[in-house]
Design a protein around this motif. Structure first.
Motif, short mmCIF file in Angstrom:
data_model
loop_
_atom_site.label_atom_id
_atom_site.label_comp_id
_atom_site.label_asym_id
_atom_site.label_seq_id
_atom_site.Cartn_x
_atom_site.Cartn_y
_atom_site.Cartn_z
N PRO A 94 0.82 -1.22 0.00
CA PRO A 94 0.00 0.00 0.00
C PRO A 94 0.85 1.27 0.00
O PRO A 94 1.83 1.37 0.76
N ASN A 95 0.50 2.23 -0.85
CA ASN A 95 1.30 3.46 -0.95
C ASN A 95 1.12 4.37 0.25
O ASN A 95 1.77 5.39 0.38
N THR A 96 0.22 3.96 1.15
CA THR A 96 0.04 4.74 2.38
C THR A 96 1.07 4.38 3.45
O THR A 96 1.20 5.10 4.45
N ILE A 97 1.78 3.27 3.23
CA ILE A 97 2.76 2.83 4.23
C ILE A 97 4.04 3.66 4.10
O ILE A 97 4.57 3.85 3.00
N GLN A 98 4.55 4.14 5.23
CA GLN A 98 5.79 4.87 5.27
C GLN A 98 6.82 4.10 6.08
O GLN A 98 6.49 3.15 6.79
N SER A 99 8.07 4.49 5.96
CA SER A 99 9.13 3.84 6.71
C SER A 99 8.81 3.84 8.20
O SER A 99 8.45 4.88 8.76
N GLY A 100 8.90 2.67 8.81
CA GLY A 100 8.56 2.52 10.22
C GLY A 100 7.10 2.18 10.45
O GLY A 100 6.71 1.92 11.59
N GLY A 101 6.33 2.10 9.38
CA GLY A 101 4.91 1.84 9.50
C GLY A 101 4.58 0.36 9.51
O GLY A 101 5.39 -0.50 9.16
N SER A 102 3.34 0.06 9.91
CA SER A 102 2.86 -1.31 9.98
C SER A 102 1.48 -1.39 9.34
O SER A 102 0.76 -0.40 9.23
N THR A 103 1.14 -2.61 8.93
CA THR A 103 -0.19 -2.85 8.37
C THR A 103 -0.52 -4.32 8.49
O THR A 103 0.30 -5.13 8.96
N GLU A 104 -1.74 -4.69 8.07
CA GLU A 104 -2.17 -6.08 8.11
C GLU A 104 -2.55 -6.57 6.72
O GLU A 104 -3.20 -5.86 5.95
N LEU A 105 -2.12 -7.78 6.43
CA LEU A 105 -2.51 -8.48 5.22
C LEU A 105 -3.47 -9.58 5.63
O LEU A 105 -3.17 -10.38 6.53
N VAL A 106 -4.63 -9.64 4.99
CA VAL A 106 -5.63 -10.65 5.30
C VAL A 106 -5.86 -11.49 4.04
O VAL A 106 -6.24 -10.96 2.99
N VAL A 107 -5.59 -12.79 4.17
CA VAL A 107 -5.73 -13.71 3.03
C VAL A 107 -6.70 -14.82 3.42
O VAL A 107 -6.48 -15.52 4.42
N THR A 108 -7.76 -14.97 2.64
CA THR A 108 -8.70 -16.07 2.83
C THR A 108 -8.52 -17.05 1.68
O THR A 108 -8.51 -16.65 0.51
N TYR A 109 -8.35 -18.33 2.01
CA TYR A 109 -8.04 -19.31 0.97
C TYR A 109 -8.51 -20.69 1.39
O TYR A 109 -8.89 -20.92 2.56
N GLN A 110 -8.47 -21.61 0.45
CA GLN A 110 -8.83 -22.99 0.75
C GLN A 110 -8.07 -23.93 -0.18
O GLN A 110 -7.52 -23.50 -1.20
N GLY A 111 -8.04 -25.20 0.17
CA GLY A 111 -7.41 -26.19 -0.68
C GLY A 111 -6.97 -27.40 0.11
O GLY A 111 -7.15 -27.47 1.33
N ILE A 112 -6.39 -28.36 -0.59
CA ILE A 112 -5.83 -29.55 0.03
C ILE A 112 -4.32 -29.38 0.05
O ILE A 112 -3.68 -29.33 -1.00
N PRO A 113 -3.73 -29.27 1.23
CA PRO A 113 -2.28 -29.03 1.29
C PRO A 113 -1.49 -30.17 0.64
O PRO A 113 -1.76 -31.35 0.90
N SER A 114 -0.54 -29.80 -0.20
CA SER A 114 0.34 -30.81 -0.80
C SER A 114 1.41 -31.26 0.17
O SER A 114 2.03 -32.31 -0.01
N ASP A 115 1.63 -30.49 1.23
CA ASP A 115 2.64 -30.79 2.25
C ASP A 115 2.40 -29.82 3.40
O ASP A 115 1.53 -28.96 3.34
N GLY A 116 3.18 -29.96 4.47
CA GLY A 116 3.10 -29.01 5.58
C GLY A 116 2.06 -29.36 6.61
O GLY A 116 2.33 -29.30 7.80
N LEU A 117 0.85 -29.71 6.17
CA LEU A 117 -0.19 -30.21 7.06
C LEU A 117 -0.50 -31.63 6.60
O LEU A 117 -1.01 -31.84 5.50
N VAL A 118 -0.16 -32.60 7.45
CA VAL A 118 -0.33 -34.00 7.10
C VAL A 118 -1.69 -34.46 7.61
O VAL A 118 -1.91 -34.53 8.83
N ILE A 119 -2.59 -34.76 6.69
CA ILE A 119 -3.92 -35.27 7.03
C ILE A 119 -3.91 -36.76 6.75
O ILE A 119 -3.75 -37.19 5.60
N SER A 120 -4.06 -37.56 7.80
CA SER A 120 -3.91 -39.01 7.61
C SER A 120 -4.66 -39.73 8.72
O SER A 120 -5.50 -39.14 9.42
N GLN A 121 -4.35 -41.00 8.87
CA GLN A 121 -4.90 -41.80 9.96
C GLN A 121 -3.76 -42.26 10.86
O GLN A 121 -2.67 -42.58 10.40
N ASN A 122 -4.05 -42.31 12.16
CA ASN A 122 -3.03 -42.83 13.07
C ASN A 122 -3.07 -44.36 13.08
O ASN A 122 -3.82 -44.99 12.31
N LYS A 123 -2.28 -44.97 13.93
CA LYS A 123 -2.16 -46.43 13.93
C LYS A 123 -3.44 -47.13 14.34
O LYS A 123 -3.58 -48.34 14.15
#
Length: 534
Positions: free
Chosen positions: A109-138
């Protein structure tokens, strides 16, 4: 982290430099530019998990600070294979973005200046290819376990997937009510939304890297293992007795390491049964162990010591670059060995070290150029080797002998306090060691951090007219500086340790003493390498 039972090679990816040269330069994924131009302050992940699908729905709120320079683009690591962005706002406004090549690129955002902060909000969905392992235990029960090491968090979370970027985090997980959720930090709430759904919120208020920023979701049962409430076991109900027996020594191990290091860096030290592929994963405040290792035979105590040791080094003090991974694994190995010696005795440690020494020397023979610290790092998985684990842990043991136990503990604590909740480099450690020991240890560190190989010393002894004569010859091209004991056995039946220092390729040392019957070089196997009689 204990090494994996098996690990597939992570696919190579790319992401662009986070600076004004973004449009024209790129480098291998997993390498962060030295001059990263923004800083993540906090991640909040609202995660929805179901039993009807492997699709994960997430809203990520990323708090970002621009301390000095405001780049044209803000870029996060985020897989575009499996994850689809549904909505994105930056600084409160919807903006255009590019999501490809495993990066999410958004105009700052062009409103951000040096030393400034902001928030990025991302909404998404999908089946993770890695990183989150969805499986069954023993037991055939559905489970969800984040497994981020080394740089796999970006497969399902928008992050800076590099150890140098540390931030606080919050996981807000909505899942079927039958599940319990464990994550980093403190439990904020665990509330039924209706008879079928439950939301659990965990918040970590200390900055950690994405590699140890995780959730575990399963039909857990829990039990507090210590009187202070610091250590809770999260285990599967059907075999809880076995797992709880395996975790029963965790409080004693924890207390031993706290006795050495002082205050524990986080608010809990949970022990979690999981579906991780690693022999143990040191996630900050909630350590994951593979379900296959929890047999009720207490075979994982060394692993427990290793992973708890990581909470100080790896999690609180974090390597600033992959090449400095020894800061995680070498210290964890040192604490593992420390526990073995204190709990099981010196003979047990020496037996363990003998196996580790063979492993290091065999690996070194097959990889003659490999060092503890080696750049560039081309394959992150190959960092899990006897150099970063065993040789680095051995280096710390040799340093302890070199400077003495009291000074060694002072410099370890000084290094920890100076870089706690921050990142550190190998040179940072060297600087602290030199300062606290008041000794120039540059040669010591050169030969162990940056020199491949290990000492190979031929030795011969003789005794004549009240003098023990020791002749040494180093067989390697590199001449080591070595400090070790020679155990002298006298004919009167007594023994005595004499300290010896080598600094030349060939060296003769004479010691005035009583009649000698035999000697043993380096009786406690302090030096990694070989001593052989001529």
């Amino acid at each position: 982290m204990e090494k994996p039972f098996h690990m597939p090679v992570i696919q190579s990816c790319k992401f662009f430099i986070l600076c004004f040269l973004f449009l024209t330069n790129s480098f291998s994924f997993g390498q962060r530019p030295e001059t990263a131009v923004f800083d993540i302050q906090n991640y909040q992940f609202d995660v929805v998990l179901t039993d009807t699908s492997d699709v994960v729905n997430v809203t990520a709120v990323v708090s970002i600070n621009y301390p000095s320079t405001v780049p044209e683009y803000t870029v996060l690591d985020f897989a575009n294979t499996g994850m689809e962005v549904k909505a994105l706002s930056f600084g409160g406004k919807e903006v255009d973005y590019v999501h490809r090549s495993d990066v999410l690129k958004i105009p700052t955002p062009n409103t951000i200046q040096s030393g400034g902060s902001t928030e990025l909000v991302v909404t998404y969905q999908g089946i993770p290819s890695d990183g989150l392992v969805i499986s069954q235990n023993k037991h055939g029960e559905r489970t969800f376990f984040a497994e981020h090491w080394p740089n796999r968090a970006h497969h399902w979370l928008p992050v800076i997937d590099h150890p140098s970027e540390k931030a606080t985090c919050e996981f807000r997980v909505t899942a079927p009510a039958k599940y319990r959720v464990v994550a980093n930090g403190d439990l904020q709430s665990e509330e039924l939304m209706d008879s079928n759904w439950k939301q659990t919120i965990w918040k970590m208020n200390k900055p950690i890297s994405s590699k140890v920023m995780v959730i575990g979701v399963a039909p857990f049962v829990t039990k507090t293992l210590d009187s202070e409430g610091m250590i809770k076991a999260w285990v599967y109900e059907k075999t809880q007795a076995l797992a709880l027996h395996d975790f029963s020594e965790a409080p004693a191990i924890y207390e031993m390491l706290v006795g050495y290091m002082g205050t524990y860096p986080f608010t809990k030290c949970d022990q979690v049964e999981s579906s991780t592929r690693f022999g143990g994963m040191e996630n900050a405040g909630n350590i994951f162990y593979p379900e296959t290792s929890l047999t009720g035979e207490q075979k994982i105590n060394q692993t427990i010591a290793h992973e708890i040791g990581h909470q100080w080094f790896g999690n609180a003090v974090t390597e600033g670059d992959w090449a400095d991974l020894w800061i995680s694994e070498g210290f964890a190995t040192f604490f593992e060995n420390y526990w073995v010696e204190e709990a099981l005795g010196l003979d047990s440690l020496l037996a363990k070290l003998q196996k580790e020494e063979k492993k290091v020397l065999d690996f070194q023979r097959k990889n003659p150029s490999q060092m503890i610290v080696q750049r560039p790092v081309e394959n992150l998985n190959k960092l899990m080797n006897p150099m970063t684990y065993d040789k680095a842990g051995w280096m710390l043991r040799m340093l302890r002998y070199r400077v003495g136990e009291e000074t060694f503990q002072k410099l370890i604590l000084a290094f920890y306090e100076q870089y706690k909740y921050d990142i550190a480099s190998t040179q940072d450690f060297i600087n602290v060691a030199n300062e606290i020991s008041d000794v120039n240890l540059d040669k010591f560190f050169e030969q162990w951090f940056y020199t491949p190989g290990a000492p190979d010393v031929r030795c011969h002894w003789s005794y004549k007219k009240g003098k023990l004569k020791l002749s040494f010859e180093q067989q390697t091209d590199f001449v080591y500086q070595l400090d070790f004991d020679v155990q002298v056995a006298y004919k009167n039946g007594t023994t005595e340790n004499k300290r010896v220092s080598l600094s030349d390729k060939t060296q003769i040392i004479e010691i005035s003493c009583e009649q000698v019957s035999n000697i043993e070089i380096d009786p406690h196997n302090v030096i990694l390498g070989k001593f052989r009689e001529k």
